[in-house]
Structure formats: C-alpha cells, structure tokens
Design a protein around this motif. Structure first.
Motif, short mmCIF file in Angstrom:
data_model
loop_
_atom_site.label_atom_id
_atom_site.label_comp_id
_atom_site.label_asym_id
_atom_site.label_seq_id
_atom_site.Cartn_x
_atom_site.Cartn_y
_atom_site.Cartn_z
N GLY A 320 0.82 -1.21 0.00
CA GLY A 320 0.00 0.00 0.00
C GLY A 320 0.85 1.25 0.00
N THR A 321 1.92 1.23 0.78
CA THR A 321 2.82 2.38 0.85
C THR A 321 3.55 2.60 -0.47
N SER A 322 3.98 1.52 -1.11
CA SER A 322 4.69 1.64 -2.39
C SER A 322 3.77 2.16 -3.49
N LEU A 323 2.52 1.68 -3.49
CA LEU A 323 1.54 2.19 -4.46
C LEU A 323 1.33 3.69 -4.26
N TYR A 324 1.20 4.08 -3.02
CA TYR A 324 1.02 5.51 -2.68
C TYR A 324 2.21 6.34 -3.14
N GLN A 325 3.42 5.81 -2.96
CA GLN A 325 4.61 6.56 -3.36
C GLN A 325 4.64 6.83 -4.86
N GLY A 326 4.25 5.83 -5.63
CA GLY A 326 4.21 6.02 -7.07
C GLY A 326 3.24 7.13 -7.46
N ILE A 327 2.04 7.10 -6.86
CA ILE A 327 1.03 8.12 -7.16
C ILE A 327 1.48 9.49 -6.64
N ALA A 328 1.97 9.55 -5.40
CA ALA A 328 2.35 10.82 -4.79
C ALA A 328 3.51 11.48 -5.52
N ALA A 329 4.51 10.69 -5.92
CA ALA A 329 5.68 11.24 -6.60
C ALA A 329 5.28 11.87 -7.94
N VAL A 330 4.47 11.16 -8.71
CA VAL A 330 4.05 11.67 -10.02
C VAL A 330 3.10 12.86 -9.85
N PHE A 331 2.21 12.79 -8.85
CA PHE A 331 1.30 13.91 -8.59
C PHE A 331 2.09 15.19 -8.28
N ILE A 332 3.08 15.09 -7.42
CA ILE A 332 3.91 16.25 -7.07
C ILE A 332 4.61 16.80 -8.31
N MET A 333 5.12 15.91 -9.15
CA MET A 333 5.79 16.36 -10.38
C MET A 333 4.80 17.01 -11.34
N GLN A 334 3.59 16.47 -11.43
CA GLN A 334 2.58 17.08 -12.31
C GLN A 334 2.27 18.51 -11.89
N VAL A 335 2.33 18.77 -10.58
CA VAL A 335 1.98 20.09 -10.06
C VAL A 335 3.13 21.07 -10.19
N ILE A 336 4.34 20.69 -9.75
CA ILE A 336 5.43 21.69 -9.65
C ILE A 336 6.70 21.34 -10.42
N TRP A 337 6.76 20.16 -11.04
CA TRP A 337 7.98 19.81 -11.80
C TRP A 337 7.60 18.93 -12.98
N PRO A 338 6.73 19.41 -13.88
CA PRO A 338 6.25 18.57 -14.98
C PRO A 338 7.35 18.13 -15.95
N GLU A 339 8.45 18.89 -16.02
CA GLU A 339 9.54 18.49 -16.93
C GLU A 339 10.24 17.22 -16.47
N GLY A 340 10.01 16.82 -15.23
CA GLY A 340 10.64 15.60 -14.72
C GLY A 340 9.86 14.34 -15.03
N LEU A 341 8.68 14.51 -15.67
CA LEU A 341 7.83 13.35 -15.95
C LEU A 341 8.27 12.60 -17.20
N THR A 342 9.41 11.96 -17.10
CA THR A 342 9.91 11.16 -18.22
C THR A 342 9.72 9.68 -17.91
N PHE A 343 9.76 8.87 -18.97
CA PHE A 343 9.59 7.42 -18.80
C PHE A 343 10.73 6.84 -17.96
N SER A 344 11.95 7.32 -18.19
CA SER A 344 13.09 6.81 -17.44
C SER A 344 12.98 7.13 -15.95
N ASN A 345 12.49 8.34 -15.64
CA ASN A 345 12.30 8.70 -14.24
C ASN A 345 11.26 7.82 -13.56
N GLN A 346 10.23 7.44 -14.31
CA GLN A 346 9.20 6.59 -13.72
C GLN A 346 9.72 5.17 -13.50
N LEU A 347 10.63 4.72 -14.34
CA LEU A 347 11.28 3.43 -14.10
C LEU A 347 12.12 3.49 -12.83
N VAL A 348 12.81 4.61 -12.63
CA VAL A 348 13.61 4.79 -11.41
C VAL A 348 12.70 4.80 -10.18
#
Length: 441
Positions: A320-348
């Motif tokens: 549950g915590t790991s699922l939340y981290q994936g959503i929270a990390a991408v949500f934060i990037m969508q709001v304040i750091w959209p340039e970081g939303l790359t496929f490679s970053n999501q693999l990391v």
C-alpha cells in the motif's frame, strides 16, 4: 452487543468515533476535550499491542523454526516469502503509476491553491521532520540496511522494537535449537510454546477493548482536520490513491480465490478485525499481534509459517505504501515539476520505491520519509521538496490509514499463499478469551 461479531463492534466504534469527532470540532473546547480525555484510551490500546508484539514474534518464530525439524525447509519458506512479497510490491507500484498517469490529478491545479497549501504546510514541523529523517537515511552507507539487521545488543533491539533484528535473533535461536540434541532443546522449545500461547491469549483479552479504542483513535483523527477547503482541492489525488488501494485488495482476493481455493468474502470476514485496527492505528507493527492471531486461528495458517511470514511482512512488505509513493511522486511532479515526468524517471521510481519499502519502518507516516528518498532518486530539485511534501501533507494521515490496511491485508494473503504451497494450511480453530475461564473460577 455481546453477541455481535468483533468486526461489527469495531465498525460501530469507528463510526461513532468519527461522528463524535465531527461534533467536538464544532464545539468550543471540543478539541481539547478529545485530546485530554479521549485520545489517551487509544494510546493505551496501541501501547498494549506494542507491548506484546516483541514476545509474540520471538516465541512464535523460535517455536515455528524449531518445529520444522529440517533447516532446508527454512530456506524454502524464506525464498518463497521474499519472492512473493517483492512480486506483489512491484505490481502495487505499477498499479499506482498507471492510475496517476491515466487520471493526472496534478494537472491544472491553480496557482492560488498551490500557494495556499505552501503557506500552510511548508514550514510545518511534520514536513520538516520527514525531510530530516529522509536525509539521515540517505546519508547512510549503501550496506547500512544490511548491517542494521544484525544486533549488537538484543535487549536494546527489544527496547527499540527493531523488527528485523528481532527476527534475525529468533531465527538464529530457532536454527541453533535444531542443531543441538532434542533432549536438551525440548525445555526451551516448551518454554517458547507456552509463551506463544500466553501472548495469543493476551491478544484475545486486549481485543475486548478494541471497539472503545478505535472510537478514541478515530475521534482524535477527525479533530486534526481543520481545513476542509484544502482537503476538497486534493480530493482527486486522494481518490486516485484509494482507488489504487482498492484494486490492490482485489488482486489479493483473486490470489486467495485461485491459489488457496478459499472464498474471498470468507477471507475478508476473518481478517477484518486486523484490517480495521490497521486503519485505526496506521501502524502494521502495532497491528501485528492481531494479524497473527487472525491468520493462525481464523485463516488456518500453521504457526511456523505465520511466525515467519507476518513479522517479515510487517517490516518489508509495504504494498500500500509503495503504491502511494508512485502516485504521490508523479502527482507532485505534475503540479510543480512537470519536466521531470519522463519514462526513465518513472522506471527509477519503480526501482527506488521497491528498495525503499524493504527498509521502511512499520510506523505511521513512514511512507512520506520513503517518498522523499524516491523523489531525490530522480533528481527532484531539493528546494522544491518542502513544497512537494506540503502539497500532500493535509491528506497524508487518512491515506496512511488506508495504505496500512492494504499492507496488513497483503501480509495475511502472502501467509496463506506460502502456507498452501508448503502444505501448512489447515482448517481454522478459533479460540476465545474465556475458553478456560470455567477452569479458573
């Protein structure tokens, strides 16, 4: 009320606690009343569960391993347990990333909302505390997590409730008992068998207080929410997390149905008291004694399996915590750091969230500490980290309650899968707190 099943009593306590909390929020001095006169009863309950967690792990794991009679079985059980835990965690992260990329809850959030959240939470002591803890964890050496498994003073490990160290010590003792003559090992094995039975009876007694404790815990949670506007702004993000967690529970139910041939509804009914306590306490470690009692007595998993799988799961299985981290990390990037939303970053993110879950503490809000590590792994700007955490801080506690429920459900599911694969799944034999009451009257 006396004849109601335990999970119904706990549910009634939760609902009444929520209603009571909302009422107290509207009254002058209501928050102070809950904090001073209601919250302590929830704290006492959690303390009692933590009190018996260490002796329960020690007794059940030592007895379980020494009963296996064959060291090769320990290796087999360990490999299956770790493999399944890693597999379910990977699936949880992928589900989380899939949902957040599909719904994009952070896209289009207004600058005014971001500024308001930033002003309210950026300097909050809770956010600062998570950043400090994450920094300390990040600065440790690459093998520090391995070093931390081996205790130098087991009594200090007991005092600190260092789960991995206690598990290592218990396994070390259990294996050593297998390697000495059976005649000399028997007295110690009998002692731990008796200790295990006693602690399980203590669980039954503590659970008599559970409905009242969850009333106190939920009332205290409700009075902490004082800005409903911000909560509504984050509603889509919160629904993404909750939706992902529901899908994860659905995945567990499929595994239980297909592999163990048990009814999913039966499984949920038997494990529900542990789920409700996990929701109320936000701590899989505090819930561990109840989880072990439900899994052994109500799901039919042998002690040697539950005694190993569940303590390990409470430490390294954070689906549950790991699922939340994936959503929270991408949500934060969508709001304040959209340039970081790359496929490679999501693999990391997938890899880092998986590794971080293994070292995460089974305590409330440990997921936010892990989230900082995940964000730093993809080069998230350090100056934006406080803002990023502030964005999700307002809804972290209720989401923490939900993801802890999934963590505990995952632990119970894996224990059944491992038990079934080893032929250690039997018909449940529930015990009540007063089974021997007539004998001592």
């Amino acid at each position: 009320m006396k004849n109601l099943a335990l999970h119904w009593k706990i549910l009634i306590g939760m609902v009444l606690g929520i209603i009571f909390g909302f009422i107290m929020n509207t009254l002058d001095g209501g928050k102070g009343f809950v904090t001073d006169w209601i919250k302590p009863f929830g704290t006492i309950f959690i303390n009692l569960l933590k009190l018996i967690a260490v002796p329960l792990i020690l007794a059940s794991l030592i007895k379980g391993i020494s009963d296996l009679k064959d060291i090769s079985k320990i290796k087999e059980m360990g490999l299956r347990t770790i493999s399944i835990y890693v597999g379910t965690t990977l699936i949880a992260i992928i589900i989380g990333l899939g949902i957040v990329n599909l719904i994009e809850p952070g896209v289009g959030m207004s600058p005014d909302t971001i500024e308001k959240i930033k002003l309210k939470y950026e300097s909050d002591s809770g956010v600062t505390d998570k950043l400090v803890k994450a920094s300390a964890q990040k600065d440790a050496g690459p093998l520090q997590a391995l070093v931390d498994i081996f205790p130098s003073n087991i009594f200090q490990s007991f005092a600190d409730a260092s789960m991995l160290q206690i598990i290592f010590f218990a396994m070390f003792v259990g294996i050593s008992l297998l390697l000495i003559p059976e005649k000399k090992a028997k007295p110690l094995m009998d002692f731990f068998d008796s200790l295990n039975e006693m602690v399980m009876k203590m669980v039954d007694l503590i659970m008599l207080f559970a409905p009242y404790a969850v009333f106190a815990l939920l009332a205290n949670v409700i009075i902490a929410f004082d800005d409903t506007e911000i909560l509504l702004k984050l509603l889509v993000y919160a629904l993404c997390v909750v939706g992902g967690l529901i899908l994860m529970i659905g995945f567990y139910l499929i595994l239980v149905s297909v592999y163990t041939k048990k009814s999913p509804m039966w499984f949920l009914k038997q494990i529900s008291p542990a789920q409700l306590l996990a929701f109320s306490t936000s701590s899989s470690a505090a819930t561990l004694p109840v989880t072990m009692e439900r899994v052994e007595e109500h799901l039919g998993v042998d002690k040697e399996v539950s005694g190993f799988v569940l303590p390990v799961g409470a430490t390294i299985n954070m689906d549950g915590t790991s699922l939340y981290q994936g959503i929270a990390a991408v949500f934060i990037m969508q709001v304040i750091w959209p340039e970081g939303l790359t496929f490679s970053n999501q693999l990391v993110i997938v890899l880092t969230a998986l590794l971080a879950s293994i070292g995460s503490a089974a305590v409330p809000s440990a997921g936010m500490v892990m989230l900082v590590i995940v964000l730093e792994s993809i080069g998230f700007p350090a100056e934006l980290l406080p803002i990023g955490l502030a964005l999700i801080f307002a809804v972290d506690r209720p989401l923490d309650m939900c993801r802890t429920t999934v963590n505990v459900t995952g632990d119970a599911t894996v224990s059944m899968l491992v038990a079934k694969s080893l032929g250690k799944l039997h018909e449940p034999k529930p015990k009540n707190w007063d089974d021997n009451y007539d004998k001592v009257k």
